[in-house]
Design an enzyme around this catalytic site. Structure first.
Site, short mmCIF file in Angstrom:
data_model
loop_
_atom_site.label_atom_id
_atom_site.label_comp_id
_atom_site.label_asym_id
_atom_site.label_seq_id
_atom_site.Cartn_x
_atom_site.Cartn_y
_atom_site.Cartn_z
N CYS A 30 0.81 -1.22 0.00
CA CYS A 30 0.00 0.00 0.00
C CYS A 30 0.85 1.28 0.00
O CYS A 30 0.37 2.35 -0.34
CB CYS A 30 -0.97 -0.02 1.17
SG CYS A 30 -0.25 -0.60 2.71
N TYR A 31 2.11 1.15 0.43
CA TYR A 31 3.03 2.30 0.43
C TYR A 31 4.32 1.91 -0.28
O TYR A 31 5.32 1.58 0.35
CB TYR A 31 3.34 2.73 1.87
CG TYR A 31 2.16 3.32 2.61
CD1 TYR A 31 1.88 4.69 2.50
CD2 TYR A 31 1.34 2.52 3.40
CE1 TYR A 31 0.80 5.23 3.18
CE2 TYR A 31 0.26 3.06 4.08
CZ TYR A 31 -0.01 4.41 3.96
OH TYR A 31 -1.06 4.96 4.62
#
Ligand code: SF4
Ligand code: SF4
Lengths: 397, 146
Positions: free
Chosen positions: A143-144
């Site tokens: 997600c990052y």
């Protein structure tokens, strides 16, 4: 609490602030007023006493949220102008501590180190409107995914920036002396050998917690002057200790109470938040704090009338005792005496110098007074006062 | 009577000439050596307090310059950056001459360069870099602070 002749509430005082009839004095002015009127009349006439201090307070720092980058990053190392900020929080939150040194600082390798730039200076640069360089590093997640992010940012670019200080405004503090035979470089300044000079901090009679020694009006939710803006007491500071030895007037004769505070960095000014470099010791931040004390009754009037003649600081040896974890008082000296620039210790004349700026502390107390008088600053009633001990009461009203 | 603190720099070519002796003999000046450092065959530096009437001080300085001594007014070398000073007073306990002192009761710190002997202590003490770091007696210092 029916024992007092005067009984005011926070709500009553706030009503007076709103309708413009409030009477506010600085803690310095309150000394004279109480002498002249006596505590009961002083409590009847005066509603609020303002205090101030501008001292180097290492246990300070700022929470910064630097906003989400594209692609997103979950930073686990963050540097601001080369000073590390703790990033073990959510993706783009970090905490820069005032005492953090630059990554490439030679520290004390060449003694005494100069510590020219650190966390305190980053905070000062931010409130001065300067641009700083942010570098963030990450290991990358689904997600990052971003692993590295660099950006030039000024304070307005941070979605959130708060000053958040775990320990500020020590109620009282040591008078530091050096009984060893070499010059030492400490957080209490440079001290010459054989007790040649002594340094003291706190603004004495203007100091916030010295004007409310049992914390009867100060606690979580107290609205304060913080770094030129508005902040709040969010509880006692670390190492808060109400059980320190007290003189007859209830005033502590050593460290004792502390405050933990928070405020919006975007409202603050470099005039009251200054990065500091302490030779041989490290980096820090000089913080301006002013606490308003509501004069709820004649007991509080008496407390706020405290003057430098009645406040004692313990004389502590930083040559041997303090570093060894001892720090037993070798004697006591009044702020009035230390402020003359000279005291006698062990039969010898010793030069004394302050570390906190009294004249700016007075400016803070005066500014806070004007804010309250103008109706723009009402008092925050604490939800819970700081941990305290019982006070037997004054007998001489 | 006026008083001025001046830094005299003697380069090696004039180091061993009796300039100071002639200054004392030919001019109506009282002088006081505040600090001196000689690096044999390279350079000598003397911090001198000159006292006398304004124009005799002027004449004395001109005489020194005519004899190829570099003369710098201390006031041009040591100063306080006013906007950096927070009047804490930390420097006042260590300034040996009270050039930095607290004015009471306001508790503001004043700086009188005519009392300064350029010892450099305040530069070490001041947490805010308000006192220009004085290293007048380190011949390699010049030009290092860029
Ligand atoms: S230590 Fe620095 S800031 Fe403090 S009074 Fe001296 S010159 Fe000013
Ligand atoms: S250099 Fe600083 S400490 Fe030394 S005499 Fe001059 S003002 Fe005082």
């Amino acid at each position: 609490m029916g024992e007092f002749k005067i009984n005011k509430s926070f709500a009553e005082i706030n009503k007076k602030i709103r309708d413009g009839s409030v009477v506010v004095l600085t803690a310095a002015e309150m000394i004279e007023a109480t002498k002249e009127l006596g505590p009961v009349e002083a409590a009847r006439k005066v509603d609020v006493v303002t205090t101030g201090t501008f001292g180097i307070m290492c246990s300070s720092g700022a929470i910064l949220n630097f906003g989400h980058a594209k692609p997103r990053i979950k930073a686990n190392k963050v540097y601001l102008n080369g000073v590390e900020a703790y990033a073990g929080l959510a993706a783009v939150d970090c905490y820069v501590g005032a005492a953090q040194t630059s990554e490439d600082d030679p520290l004390n390798k060449v003694f005494p180190g100069r510590f020219r730039y650190g966390g305190g200076h980053v905070i000062e640069d931010l409130v001065s409107g300067k641009t700083i360089k942010l570098e963030a590093f990450a290991y990358g997640t689904d997600c990052y995914p971003n692993r590295q992010h660099e950006s030039e940012m000024s304070l307005k670019d941070f979605p959130d920036a708060w000053l958040l200080n775990p320990r500020n405004g020590y109620q009282n503090y040591n008078c530091a002396i050096n009984l060893s035979n070499k010059t030492i470089y400490t957080y209490m300044g440079i001290l010459r050998p054989d007790g040649a000079n002594a340094n003291y901090s706190t603004s004495g009679q203007l100091s916030p917690l010295l004007n409310d020694p049992y914390y009867k009006t100060i606690g979580i939710g107290t609205r304060i002057f913080l770094g030129g803006g508005i902040g709040y007491v969010i509880g006692n500071g670390t190492q808060h200790d109400p059980n320190v030895k007290r003189s007859e007037n209830g005033v502590v004769m050593g460290g004792a109470g502390t405050l933990s505070v928070k405020g919006d960095l975007k409202l603050m000014s470099p005039k009251f938040l200054r990065g500091a470099s302490l030779t041989g010791y490290g980096c820090s931040l000089k913080v301006g704090i002013g606490v308003p004390i509501p004069v709820l009754n004649e007991e509080i009037a008496t407390f706020t009338a405290i003057s430098d003649e009645d406040i004692f600081a313990p004389i502590v040896d930083y040559g041997y005792d303090y570093p060894e974890g001892e720090g037993k008082p070798l004697g006591y000296v009044t702020y009035a005496q230390m402020k003359t620039g000279e005291m006698t210790f062990d039969g010898k004349k010793v030069t004394t110098a302050p570390l906190a700026s009294y004249s700016i502390a007075l400016e803070i107390a005066t500014t806070l007074k004007e804010w309250i008088k103008s109706g723009s600053f009402t008092l925050g009633e604490p939800q819970e006062i700081l941990p305290s001990i019982p006070f037997g009461g004054f007998t001489n009203f | 009577m006026a008083s001025k603190n001046v830094l005299l720099i003697f380069k090696s070519n004039i180091m061993y000439k009796p300039v100071i002796y002639r200054l004392a003999r030919d001019f109506d000046l009282v002088f006081n050596i505040l600090e001196a450092k000689i690096l044999p065959r390279r350079e000598g530096r003397i911090l001198l307090e000159l006292r006398g009437s304004e124009d005799v001080i002027e004449k004395g300085i001109r005489f020194l310059e005519d004899n190829r001594v570099l003369v710098e007014l201390l006031a041009d070398k040591v100063w306080r950056e006013e906007e950096k000073c927070v009047h804490c007073g930390a420097c006042t306990g260590l300034c040996p001459t009270r050039a930095l002192s607290i004015e009471r009761p306001e508790m503001k710190v004043s700086f009188d360069v005519e009392k300064c002997v350029a010892c450099g202590m305040c530069g070490l003490v001041c947490p805010f870099g308000a006192m220009k770091d004085v290293t007048l007696f380190d011949p390699f210092a010049e030009g290092r602070h860029t």
